[in-house]
Write a protein that holds these residues in place. Structure first.
Motif, PDB file in Angstrom:
ATOM      1  N   LEU A 197     -52.434   2.815  72.110  1.00  0.00           N
ATOM      2  CA  LEU A 197     -51.148   2.623  72.234  1.00  0.00           C
ATOM      3  C   LEU A 197     -50.347   2.534  73.473  1.00  0.00           C
ATOM      4  CD1 LEU A 197     -49.881   4.644  68.835  1.00  0.00           C
ATOM      5  CD2 LEU A 197     -50.266   2.079  69.266  1.00  0.00           C
ATOM      6  N   GLN A 198     -51.064   3.372  74.273  1.00  0.00           N
ATOM      7  CA  GLN A 198     -50.722   3.576  75.680  1.00  0.00           C
ATOM      8  C   GLN A 198     -50.822   2.341  76.714  1.00  0.00           C
ATOM      9  OE1 GLN A 198     -52.609   6.672  77.681  1.00  0.00           O
ATOM     10  NE2 GLN A 198     -50.950   7.001  79.452  1.00  0.00           N
ATOM     11  N   HIS A 199     -51.878   1.680  76.238  1.00  0.00           N
ATOM     12  CA  HIS A 199     -52.400   0.276  76.987  1.00  0.00           C
ATOM     13  C   HIS A 199     -51.516  -1.022  76.519  1.00  0.00           C
ATOM     14  CE1 HIS A 199     -55.148   3.094  78.557  1.00  0.00           C
ATOM     15  NE2 HIS A 199     -54.946   2.417  79.732  1.00  0.00           N
ATOM     16  N   VAL A 200     -50.881  -0.930  75.390  1.00  0.00           N
ATOM     17  CA  VAL A 200     -50.269  -1.917  74.980  1.00  0.00           C
ATOM     18  C   VAL A 200     -48.840  -1.931  75.257  1.00  0.00           C
ATOM     19  CG1 VAL A 200     -49.742  -3.562  72.889  1.00  0.00           C
ATOM     20  CG2 VAL A 200     -51.824  -2.365  73.225  1.00  0.00           C
ATOM     21  N   THR A 201     -48.104  -2.791  75.865  1.00  0.00           N
ATOM     22  CA  THR A 201     -46.640  -2.791  76.098  1.00  0.00           C
ATOM     23  C   THR A 201     -45.628  -3.950  75.044  1.00  0.00           C
ATOM     24  OG1 THR A 201     -46.623  -4.603  77.536  1.00  0.00           O
ATOM     25  CG2 THR A 201     -47.086  -2.464  78.315  1.00  0.00           C
ATOM     26  N   ILE A 202     -44.316  -3.490  74.912  1.00  0.00           N
ATOM     27  CA  ILE A 202     -43.612  -4.537  74.268  1.00  0.00           C
ATOM     28  C   ILE A 202     -43.762  -6.134  74.971  1.00  0.00           C
ATOM     29  CG2 ILE A 202     -41.121  -5.190  73.855  1.00  0.00           C
ATOM     30  CD1 ILE A 202     -42.489  -2.818  71.921  1.00  0.00           C
ATOM     31  N   GLY A 203     -43.922  -6.070  76.325  1.00  0.00           N
ATOM     32  CA  GLY A 203     -44.216  -7.317  76.997  1.00  0.00           C
ATOM     33  C   GLY A 203     -45.362  -7.980  76.278  1.00  0.00           C
ATOM     34  N   ASP A 204     -46.373  -7.306  76.078  1.00  0.00           N
ATOM     35  CA  ASP A 204     -47.684  -7.792  75.544  1.00  0.00           C
ATOM     36  C   ASP A 204     -47.453  -8.471  74.203  1.00  0.00           C
ATOM     37  OD1 ASP A 204     -49.322  -7.084  77.643  1.00  0.00           O
ATOM     38  OD2 ASP A 204     -49.613  -5.021  76.553  1.00  0.00           O
ATOM     39  N   ILE A 205     -46.647  -7.641  73.379  1.00  0.00           N
ATOM     40  CA  ILE A 205     -46.032  -8.158  71.833  1.00  0.00           C
ATOM     41  C   ILE A 205     -45.454  -9.480  72.175  1.00  0.00           C
ATOM     42  CG2 ILE A 205     -44.832  -7.442  69.753  1.00  0.00           C
ATOM     43  CD1 ILE A 205     -47.400  -5.760  70.266  1.00  0.00           C
ATOM     44  N   GLY A 264     -34.785   7.028  75.537  1.00  0.00           N
ATOM     45  CA  GLY A 264     -34.340   5.954  76.773  1.00  0.00           C
ATOM     46  C   GLY A 264     -35.183   4.749  76.706  1.00  0.00           C
ATOM     47  N   LEU A 265     -35.218   4.123  75.604  1.00  0.00           N
ATOM     48  CA  LEU A 265     -35.914   2.925  75.551  1.00  0.00           C
ATOM     49  C   LEU A 265     -34.836   1.921  75.380  1.00  0.00           C
ATOM     50  CD1 LEU A 265     -38.903   3.748  73.243  1.00  0.00           C
ATOM     51  CD2 LEU A 265     -38.992   3.817  75.549  1.00  0.00           C
ATOM     52  N   VAL A 266     -33.753   2.342  74.550  1.00  0.00           N
ATOM     53  CA  VAL A 266     -32.646   1.117  74.461  1.00  0.00           C
ATOM     54  C   VAL A 266     -31.441   1.754  74.998  1.00  0.00           C
ATOM     55  CG1 VAL A 266     -33.743  -0.080  72.673  1.00  0.00           C
ATOM     56  CG2 VAL A 266     -32.205   1.700  72.138  1.00  0.00           C
ATOM     57  N   GLU A 267     -30.139   0.938  75.283  1.00  0.00           N
ATOM     58  CA  GLU A 267     -29.114   1.436  75.556  1.00  0.00           C
ATOM     59  C   GLU A 267     -28.076   0.870  74.441  1.00  0.00           C
ATOM     60  OE1 GLU A 267     -28.199  -0.062  79.325  1.00  0.00           O
ATOM     61  OE2 GLU A 267     -29.751   1.363  80.363  1.00  0.00           O
ATOM     62  N   VAL A 268     -27.266   1.602  73.995  1.00  0.00           N
ATOM     63  CA  VAL A 268     -26.081   1.427  73.119  1.00  0.00           C
ATOM     64  C   VAL A 268     -24.946   1.843  73.552  1.00  0.00           C
ATOM     65  CG1 VAL A 268     -25.459   1.810  70.678  1.00  0.00           C
ATOM     66  CG2 VAL A 268     -27.933   1.994  71.102  1.00  0.00           C
ATOM     67  N   LEU A 321     -37.357  -8.071  69.084  1.00  0.00           N
ATOM     68  CA  LEU A 321     -36.078  -8.904  68.709  1.00  0.00           C
ATOM     69  C   LEU A 321     -35.247  -8.683  69.745  1.00  0.00           C
ATOM     70  CD1 LEU A 321     -35.098 -11.010  66.975  1.00  0.00           C
ATOM     71  CD2 LEU A 321     -34.298  -9.239  65.403  1.00  0.00           C
ATOM     72  N   ILE A 322     -34.870  -7.615  70.347  1.00  0.00           N
ATOM     73  CA  ILE A 322     -33.919  -7.471  71.399  1.00  0.00           C
ATOM     74  C   ILE A 322     -34.377  -8.163  72.670  1.00  0.00           C
ATOM     75  CG2 ILE A 322     -32.919  -6.125  73.102  1.00  0.00           C
ATOM     76  CD1 ILE A 322     -32.946  -3.716  70.827  1.00  0.00           C
ATOM     77  N   ALA A 323     -35.780  -8.182  72.950  1.00  0.00           N
ATOM     78  CA  ALA A 323     -36.278  -9.046  74.183  1.00  0.00           C
ATOM     79  C   ALA A 323     -36.096 -10.640  73.960  1.00  0.00           C
ATOM     80  CB  ALA A 323     -37.770  -8.545  74.502  1.00  0.00           C
ATOM     81  N   PHE A 324     -36.269 -11.013  72.680  1.00  0.00           N
ATOM     82  CA  PHE A 324     -36.331 -12.487  72.411  1.00  0.00           C
ATOM     83  C   PHE A 324     -34.791 -12.725  72.371  1.00  0.00           C
ATOM     84  CE2 PHE A 324     -40.532 -12.690  70.968  1.00  0.00           C
ATOM     85  CZ  PHE A 324     -40.698 -13.870  70.913  1.00  0.00           C
ATOM     86  N   LEU A 382     -32.367  -3.653  75.841  1.00  0.00           N
ATOM     87  CA  LEU A 382     -33.506  -2.661  76.538  1.00  0.00           C
ATOM     88  C   LEU A 382     -33.092  -1.703  77.701  1.00  0.00           C
ATOM     89  CD1 LEU A 382     -36.223  -5.266  76.103  1.00  0.00           C
ATOM     90  CD2 LEU A 382     -35.799  -3.257  74.590  1.00  0.00           C
ATOM     91  N   ALA A 383     -33.468  -0.471  77.770  1.00  0.00           N
ATOM     92  CA  ALA A 383     -33.270   0.363  78.847  1.00  0.00           C
ATOM     93  C   ALA A 383     -34.319   0.215  79.874  1.00  0.00           C
ATOM     94  CB  ALA A 383     -33.278   1.842  78.494  1.00  0.00           C
ATOM     95  N   ARG A 384     -35.361  -0.494  79.793  1.00  0.00           N
ATOM     96  CA  ARG A 384     -36.516  -0.496  80.549  1.00  0.00           C
ATOM     97  C   ARG A 384     -36.926  -1.933  80.702  1.00  0.00           C
ATOM     98  NH1 ARG A 384     -39.211   5.017  79.208  1.00  0.00           N
ATOM     99  NH2 ARG A 384     -40.998   3.790  78.691  1.00  0.00           N
TER     100      ARG A 384
END
Length: 143
Positions: free
Chosen positions: A125-133, A52-56, A16-19, A65-67
């Motif tokens: 899980l290692q081969h699927v990214t949030i980008g794929d989602i 380290g996945l998000v910044e608040v 959702l943050i990406a969207f 997103l942090a990355r």
């Protein structure tokens, strides 16, 4: 045994943050999409931040997103929010009876199987990214 819903909620939050690139991803906004309490969103967001996945930013509403999307795997999310004892997904009863033929051998028999199952899960899980989602949801929505 089930992996906690924190895992799917963590994926939901990051997606959702990406969207919502140009909007403010507040805990209220994220909670409305997940259909849960903002306090739960803040808890899971805190876990994602620690990993380290998000910044608040304090004093500023919203989470970013942090990355890059392509750099955040579902394994990263799983490891951030589903804290498992001794890094093991499956718990094995620690003290079966040594007087019983099954009790004497059950741990040695099932631990390698359970370890293999965990490794298989982590490999997927290692081969699927949030980008794929994000790409999959874009496709489903015709975006």
């Amino acid at each position: 045994m089930a992996i906690s819903s924190r895992f799917s909620v963590g994926i939901h939050i990051l997606t959702l943050i990406a969207f919502n690139k140009d909007g403010v991803s507040s805990s209220d906004y994220l909670a409305a999409s997940v259909n849960t309490n903002p306090a739960l969103i803040r808890k899971i967001t805190g876990m994602l931040k620690k990993a380290g996945l998000v910044e608040v930013r304090p004093g500023v509403a919203g989470t970013t997103l942090a990355r890059k999307l392509s750099e955040i795997t579902l394994l990263d999310v799983y490891q951030a929010v589903d804290v498992v004892q001794d890094n093991e997904l499956f718990n094995v009863h620690p003290s079966p009876s040594p007087k019983c033929e099954v009790g004497r051998n059950i741990q040695e028999t099932i631990v390698p199987i359970l370890s293999s199952a965990q490794l298989a899960l982590e490999k997927v899980l290692q081969h699927v990214t949030i980008g794929d989602i994000v790409k999959d949801i874009h496709m489903k929505e015709g975006i």
